[in-house]
Design a protein around this motif. Structure first.
Motif, PDB file in Angstrom:
ATOM      1  N   UNK A   1     -16.463  -3.583   6.592  1.00 26.24           N
ATOM      2  CA  UNK A   1     -15.253  -4.264   5.829  1.00 26.24           C
ATOM      3  C   UNK A   1     -14.038  -4.775   7.164  1.00 26.24           C
ATOM      4  N   UNK A   2     -14.875  -4.463   8.354  1.00 26.45           N
ATOM      5  CA  UNK A   2     -13.756  -4.950   9.236  1.00 26.45           C
ATOM      6  C   UNK A   2     -14.501  -6.462   9.602  1.00 26.45           C
ATOM      7  N   UNK A   3     -15.614  -6.546  10.035  1.00 29.07           N
ATOM      8  CA  UNK A   3     -15.869  -7.496  10.835  1.00 29.07           C
ATOM      9  C   UNK A   3     -16.053  -8.948   9.305  1.00 29.07           C
TER      10      UNK A   3
ATOM     11  N   UNK B   1       0.873  -1.200   0.345  1.00 29.55           N
ATOM     12  CA  UNK B   1       0.068   0.252  -0.162  1.00 29.55           C
ATOM     13  C   UNK B   1       0.732   0.950   0.244  1.00 29.55           C
ATOM     14  N   UNK B   2       0.863   1.706  -1.046  1.00 31.76           N
ATOM     15  CA  UNK B   2       1.868   3.018  -0.967  1.00 31.76           C
ATOM     16  C   UNK B   2       0.345   4.393  -0.646  1.00 31.76           C
ATOM     17  N   UNK B   3       0.683   5.176  -0.231  1.00 30.79           N
ATOM     18  CA  UNK B   3      -0.132   6.396   0.098  1.00 30.79           C
ATOM     19  C   UNK B   3       0.849   7.937  -1.117  1.00 30.79           C
TER      20      UNK B   3
ATOM     21  N   UNK C   1      -8.113  -1.963   5.264  1.00 27.95           N
ATOM     22  CA  UNK C   1      -7.093  -2.543   5.419  1.00 27.95           C
ATOM     23  C   UNK C   1      -7.329  -3.702   5.288  1.00 27.95           C
ATOM     24  N   UNK C   2      -8.661  -4.457   5.260  1.00 27.66           N
ATOM     25  CA  UNK C   2      -8.135  -6.188   5.299  1.00 27.66           C
ATOM     26  C   UNK C   2      -9.010  -6.914   3.823  1.00 27.66           C
ATOM     27  N   UNK C   3      -9.428  -5.817   3.315  1.00 28.74           N
ATOM     28  CA  UNK C   3     -10.191  -5.900   2.107  1.00 28.74           C
ATOM     29  C   UNK C   3      -9.162  -5.212   0.597  1.00 28.74           C
ATOM     30  N   UNK C   4      -8.077  -4.287   1.140  1.00 27.07           N
ATOM     31  CA  UNK C   4      -6.895  -3.896   0.443  1.00 27.07           C
ATOM     32  C   UNK C   4      -6.669  -5.606   0.430  1.00 27.07           C
ATOM     33  N   UNK C   5      -6.007  -5.789   1.221  1.00 24.47           N
ATOM     34  CA  UNK C   5      -5.141  -7.358   1.631  1.00 24.47           C
ATOM     35  C   UNK C   5      -5.581  -8.213   0.382  1.00 24.47           C
ATOM     36  N   UNK C   6      -6.701  -8.575   0.577  1.00 29.18           N
ATOM     37  CA  UNK C   6      -7.358  -9.810  -0.470  1.00 29.18           C
ATOM     38  C   UNK C   6      -7.429  -8.800  -1.477  1.00 29.18           C
ATOM     39  N   UNK C   7      -8.041  -7.883  -2.636  1.00 31.07           N
ATOM     40  CA  UNK C   7      -8.207  -7.454  -3.553  1.00 31.07           C
ATOM     41  C   UNK C   7      -6.688  -7.212  -4.514  1.00 31.07           C
TER      42      UNK C   7
END
Length: 281
Positions: free
Chosen positions: A264-266, A2-4, A39-45
């Motif tokens: 997105x977190x649950x 992930x890049x800011x 954050x979790x969704x980004x990791x998955x996609x």
């Protein structure tokens, strides 16, 4: 990875993160959160998609100007971001207020948005959200929508108590309160206690009625792109799909099991699958 990034767009500093490569996905957070909720969704996609997750105007590390907290202005912010990144045919998924702004973006800029996901939000201006604001026992209604729309007073009462105030929402509107850890709460408290952030976040609610009129006006032209809408079983349930079908009659969706408001977190697995389904067309 992930890049800011930060860019000055539509008259406001926009902070956003980008990860992965492939078809474009835009993830839009709600109140009182930031891009961090994804954050979790980004990791998955990120292995299959170019994922963009901004901090919306007034939130996170984005600018906190005195005005511009209505849905049409947020949609213009997001259109400017997509233009800046030269992204078209974008799958947009929004949670909470991010879903409202995502809807208006899709309605205003159909040349950029190919599909829309609405997660745990009832679109204002259509009557159903307003009914959910009516008082019921034990605080199980959307009381904060009205309270936070009052000028000045909520900021006065919340300031200095941001952590217990946010904790109440993260616990009360969750199916699994452990999904938001103490470290995550630290992140959201740090964001909302930045200079101007509490005022800016509350301004979204102070513009509730203006945004509601904007949604109502846009709803006169139904969306003709794929739309999926889901509410958590412990929060909005079927209301999310019902309001989505008022603006997109062919919208599909339903209820996310074992999930409250913080989908997105649950249930990042469910949300990630939703994005993939939408992106397939």
């Amino acid at each position: 990875m992930t890049v800011h990034h930060t860019a000055q767009l539509n008259g406001v500093k926009q902070h956003y993160v980008v990860a992965g490569s492939g078809p474009a996905v835009l993830l839009l957070h709600g109140w009182p959160q930031t891009w961090h909720e994804w954050r979790h969704v980004i990791d998955a996609l990120a292995g299959d998609f170019t994922v963009v997750a901004p901090d919306l105007r007034g939130f996170g590390y984005s600018g906190k100007p005195a005005s511009g907290y209505d849905a049409e202005t947020y949609a213009a912010d997001l259109a400017a971001l997509l233009e800046h990144l030269d992204l078209h045919d974008v799958t947009v998924v929004g949670h909470d207020w991010g879903a409202v702004f995502g809807y208006v973006l899709a309605a205003a800029h159909p040349e950029r948005v190919s599909a829309l996901g609405i997660v745990e939000m009832a679109l204002p201006g259509l009557g159903m959200m307003e009914q959910a604001m009516a008082p019921v026992a034990d605080g199980n209604f959307l009381w904060h929508m009205g309270f936070q729309s009052v000028p000045d007073l909520p900021e006065l009462l919340i300031a200095g108590k941001e952590r217990p105030y946010l904790r109440w929402f993260f616990e009360h509107f969750a199916y699994d309160p452990s999904a938001i850890t103490e470290a995550d709460l630290d992140e959201y408290v740090a964001a909302i206690t930045q200079t101007g952030a509490l005022r800016a976040g509350l301004a979204v609610y102070q513009e509730f009625f203006r945004s509601a009129e904007q949604v109502k006006a846009r709803s006169a032209t139904p969306l003709d792109i794929p739309v999926r809408a889901y509410g958590g079983e412990a929060c909005l349930g079927g209301l999310t799909l019902a309001t989505a079908q008022a603006v997109a009659p062919a919208a599909e969706g339903g209820v996310i099991e074992r999930c409250g408001h913080w989908a997105a977190e649950e249930r990042p697995d469910f949300v990630s699958d939703l994005v993939r389904d939408l992106a397939k067309g």
